[in-house]
Enzyme design. Structure first.
Site, PDB file in Angstrom:
ATOM      1  N   CYS A   2       0.571  -1.262   0.438  1.00 36.59           N
ATOM      2  CA  CYS A   2      -0.001   0.043  -0.240  1.00 36.59           C
ATOM      3  C   CYS A   2       0.960   1.329   0.022  1.00 36.59           C
ATOM      4  CB  CYS A   2      -1.260   0.393   1.003  1.00 36.59           C
ATOM      5  SG  CYS A   2      -2.139  -1.596   0.979  1.00 36.59           S
ATOM      6  N   ARG A  27       1.034   1.520  -6.091  1.00 34.80           N
ATOM      7  CA  ARG A  27       1.123   0.665  -4.653  1.00 34.80           C
ATOM      8  C   ARG A  27       0.499  -0.227  -4.849  1.00 34.80           C
ATOM      9  NH1 ARG A  27       5.942   1.502  -1.934  1.00 34.80           N
ATOM     10  NH2 ARG A  27       4.859   0.529  -0.366  1.00 34.80           N
ATOM     11  N   TRP A  74      -3.643  -2.000  -1.706  1.00 30.95           N
ATOM     12  CA  TRP A  74      -4.050  -2.954  -2.430  1.00 30.95           C
ATOM     13  C   TRP A  74      -4.014  -3.969  -1.356  1.00 30.95           C
ATOM     14  CZ3 TRP A  74      -0.958  -7.780  -2.319  1.00 30.95           C
ATOM     15  CH2 TRP A  74      -0.649  -8.827  -3.492  1.00 30.95           C
ATOM     16  N   ASN A 101       1.383  -0.769   5.500  1.00 33.86           N
ATOM     17  CA  ASN A 101       1.432  -0.938   4.476  1.00 33.86           C
ATOM     18  C   ASN A 101       1.856  -2.211   5.646  1.00 33.86           C
ATOM     19  OD1 ASN A 101       2.221  -2.020   2.440  1.00 33.86           O
ATOM     20  ND2 ASN A 101       4.139  -0.749   2.437  1.00 33.86           N
ATOM     21  N   GLY A 102       1.929  -3.631   4.718  1.00 31.34           N
ATOM     22  CA  GLY A 102       2.485  -4.702   5.104  1.00 31.34           C
ATOM     23  C   GLY A 102       1.101  -5.337   5.633  1.00 31.34           C
ATOM     24  N   GLU A 482       9.613 -12.492 -20.226  1.00 31.60           N
ATOM     25  CA  GLU A 482       9.251 -11.425 -20.079  1.00 31.60           C
ATOM     26  C   GLU A 482       8.471 -11.141 -21.064  1.00 31.60           C
ATOM     27  OE1 GLU A 482       8.995  -7.279 -18.370  1.00 31.60           O
ATOM     28  OE2 GLU A 482       9.363  -9.935 -17.394  1.00 31.60           O
ATOM     29  N   LYS A 486       5.092  -9.618 -19.832  1.00 35.13           N
ATOM     30  CA  LYS A 486       3.486  -8.495 -20.227  1.00 35.13           C
ATOM     31  C   LYS A 486       2.464  -8.281 -20.568  1.00 35.13           C
ATOM     32  CE  LYS A 486       6.283  -6.291 -18.301  1.00 35.13           C
ATOM     33  NZ  LYS A 486       6.555  -6.617 -17.253  1.00 35.13           N
ATOM     34  N   GLU A 489       0.242  -9.770 -17.807  1.00 32.47           N
ATOM     35  CA  GLU A 489       0.325  -8.588 -16.847  1.00 32.47           C
ATOM     36  C   GLU A 489      -0.777  -7.222 -17.262  1.00 32.47           C
ATOM     37  OE1 GLU A 489       3.769  -7.439 -14.736  1.00 32.47           O
ATOM     38  OE2 GLU A 489       4.406  -7.207 -16.651  1.00 32.47           O
ATOM     39  N   HIS A 505       7.257 -31.222 -26.441  1.00 31.63           N
ATOM     40  CA  HIS A 505       7.607 -31.921 -24.931  1.00 31.63           C
ATOM     41  C   HIS A 505       6.248 -32.127 -24.583  1.00 31.63           C
ATOM     42  CE1 HIS A 505      11.219 -33.519 -26.049  1.00 31.63           C
ATOM     43  NE2 HIS A 505      11.574 -32.275 -25.857  1.00 31.63           N
ATOM     44  N   LYS A 604       2.921  -2.075  -7.985  1.00 29.26           N
ATOM     45  CA  LYS A 604       4.400  -2.251  -8.097  1.00 29.26           C
ATOM     46  C   LYS A 604       5.371  -2.734  -7.167  1.00 29.26           C
ATOM     47  CE  LYS A 604       7.272  -0.376 -10.844  1.00 29.26           C
ATOM     48  NZ  LYS A 604       7.152  -0.778 -12.050  1.00 29.26           N
TER      49      LYS A 604
END
Length: 609
Positions: A2, A27, A74, A101-102, A482, A486, A489, A505, A604
């Site tokens: 957060c 965040r 968040w 936050n946490g 990557e 993207k 996301e 396979h 983030k």
């Protein structure tokens, strides 16, 4: 994960808090709220959704309050509801509020204890126990109250308290999550990231774990939460430009940051290459220690992990040291094997990724040498390692990383070349050639970004497809990983990424007529193998979108669409090949009408396990 912003001073706090929350919304954006001291009372307002909902609910900036707190959430504990939004209060909801936050790990025991003592809870969050603990301990002294409550808490968190009886005073504490102090003239700030107040001051202090910051308009006092003794911290002048937190004419932060990559790579290389020689002072190891390394472990998460895989290919090839990239959240729980001959590199854009920090602490405890690669000065990871190498990209606001990825791999390239130089595993003229090419890499990135490419046309044809497959080999594999991340996301399209050799396979069963398959097919020594894998996908009716090297006309016989990137030595191609994949994901997401800067369910900075 957060965002927190606090202000005390002489100016109206409400617009400053809203401005800070705009900078912190990356965040978390499940809900947001502010608390203000208005004369002799505490007012707070909360709203579900992104910051605009809070702005609409809070109304115009008519408040005269000069002390306030803001929070953007968040969700970890408890659903996305107004009751669970911060600021949170206790039983007397007109006196005191907190933002956090946490995670509070022992919140269940504390909640049961406080309920037995008569406290009534109104949210589902773990954070609310902090408000009740503070209420229970309050004796008129906010700092002492904070010390008492902190001693009862377990977990990783930062929280800040505001009280109506202390109209020019905020008190915050950190424990393994970020908190930064901003120093102004007759005003001061507390935040979870300096971006929150960068427009107002660049003079900052970074409290350590277990330290309390007490701020008033007159000054800042930092004390040890256990002993109560005052602690001195240097004041750091941050040289970031505030425009880094603005879109500068781009439609989104993410697009701006994609186009900032040449500058970020150039700054990261910067004076580390001097007259053909490498200088990595931040590495913190002597030349003999670097020569005698037996093994390197790279721990990271998400995009940073993919950067670590790119680093593995380059460092092993150039320096002949075995390199093991690993997902930090798994590495810490499998009883890893390290010793003083092992260098453990932790990569974290924010420097606050919980899993990576824990991995670095463990590596250090086990006797390994530790180095962090991060973009954030003073972040938590810098406290847990022997030395730090900073990327120099400025603030990255978009949740989906872009410019930090290319800066991270550039720094890993420099490390690989430094090791090769000291160990004599590459001829000096080859090192000089690669350094020259690396120095020229930003120009090639600009050349691509400023050029004309079929990305828009490709995105228009495929943006409604239900599934994508990404393939690569050798250095192209982490680029494919990557690129697929993207797309997942920001467009929410199910996407798989594999080594092209592994496709037969199992993953080939996913293909059907018209499935878009994105293949990193730049010119490397396994190019012919990649072409064979492309032919296997086309035989099943897939449509191939190839990322290829300028001048390679052969690829046009094997792919339905080709996006060309400039020529470059094999390993450096990773920094070029990712650019079209970022832009392709971006355009697909925009065509689907999505908010690429705030993808759903993501934040983030991941400060929780």
């Amino acid at each position: 994960m957060c965002g927190i912003i606090g202000y005390v001073g002489s100016r109206a706090s409400k617009p400053l808090l809203m401005q800070g929350l705009e900078r912190l919304e990356y965040r978390g954006y499940d809900s947001a709220g502010i608390a203000l001291i208005e004369e002799d009372r505490l007012d707070y307002v909360r709203a579900v959704g992104n910051l605009q909902f809070l702005k609409d609910k809070a109304g115009p900036n008519g408040s005269q309050s000069t002390t306030g707190l803001g929070h953007t959430r968040w969700a970890t504990h408890g659903g996305v509801t107004e009751q669970n939004a911060h600021p949170l209060t206790a039983c007397d909801d007109d006196s005191m509020a907190i933002v956090l936050n946490g995670i509070v790990e022992n919140y269940r025991e504390l909640r049961e204890e406080l309920q037995a003592a008569g406290h009534t809870f109104t949210s589902e969050t773990d954070a609310e126990v902090v408000a009740h603990l503070l209420e229970d301990a309050y004796d008129g002294d906010l700092v002492q109250t904070m010390r008492t409550a902190y001693a009862r808490l377990e977990g990783h968190f930062t929280f800040v308290v505001i009280h109506k009886d202390h109209p020019n005073h905020l008190v915050g504490v950190r424990q393994q999550t970020p908190m930064v102090v901003g120093l102004g003239d007759g005003e001061n700030f507390l935040a979870s990231n300096l971006a929150a107040f960068l427009a107002e001051t660049r003079r900052v202090q970074f409290p350590d774990d277990g330290e309390i910051a007490s701020i008033t308009p007159e000054g800042v006092t930092i004390i040890d939460a256990i002993s109560g003794k005052e602690v001195e911290h240097d004041v750091i002048e941050v040289d970031w430009d505030d425009h880094a937190a603005e879109r500068s004419g781009y439609e989104t932060f993410m697009l701006k940051e994609i186009y900032e990559q040449p500058e970020g790579v150039a700054e990261t290389i910067g004076d580390r290459v001097r007259h053909g020689h490498l200088a990595l002072e931040g590495l913190g190891l002597t030349e003999d220690e670097l020569r005698n390394l037996r093994r390197i472990v790279v721990v990271a998460c998400g995009t940073s992990y993919h950067a670590g895989v790119v680093g593995r290919y380059a460092i092993e090839e150039w320096s002949r040291i075995p390199v093991e990239p690993d997902v930090a959240s798994e590495w810490i729980y499998r009883n890893p094997i390290v010793d003083p001959g092992t260098l453990v590199i932790g990569i974290s854009q924010s420097g606050e990724s919980r899993d990576t920090i824990q991995a670095m602490k463990l590596a250090r405890e086990m006797g390994a040498r530790t180095v962090a690669i991060t973009n954030m000065m003073g972040s938590q990871i810098t406290r847990e390692v022997d030395s730090v190498l900073y990327t120099r990209t400025g603030l990255e606001v978009g949740v989906a990383a872009s410019k930090t990825f290319t800066a991270q791999i550039s720094l890993l390239f420099l490390l690989g070349l430094k090791l090769a130089e000291l160990r004599g595993t590459l001829p000096p003229q080859e090192i000089e050639f690669i350094l020259d090419e690396l120095y020229d890499l930003p120009n090639k990135m600009r050349l691509f970004l400023d050029g004309d490419h079929p990305i828009e046309d490709i995105a228009q044809r495929y943006y409604n497809e239900p599934f994508f497959l990404y393939l690569g080999r050798h250095i192209g594999l982490p680029v494919a990983l990557e690129g697929a991340l993207k797309l997942k996301e920001i467009s929410y399209i199910p996407t798989e990424a594999y080594s092209a050799g592994e496709m037969k396979h199992g993953p080939i069963a996913l293909l059907e007529e018209g499935t878009p398959v994105v293949v990193v097919a730049t010119k490397i020594h396994v190019y012919d193998k990649i072409v064979s894998n492309i032919q296997e996908t086309r035989a099943r009716g897939a449509h191939v979108i190839a990322i290829a090297t300028d001048g390679n006309e052969d690829i046009q016989h094997h792919a339905d669409d080709v996006i060309y990137v400039p020529k470059s030595p094999a390993f450096l191609q990773a920094a070029l090949a990712i650019l079209p994949l970022q832009l392709l994901a971006y355009r697909i997401a925009r065509l689907r009408g999505l908010n690429v800067d705030q993808p759903r369910n993501l934040a983030k900075t991941v400060t929780v396990e």
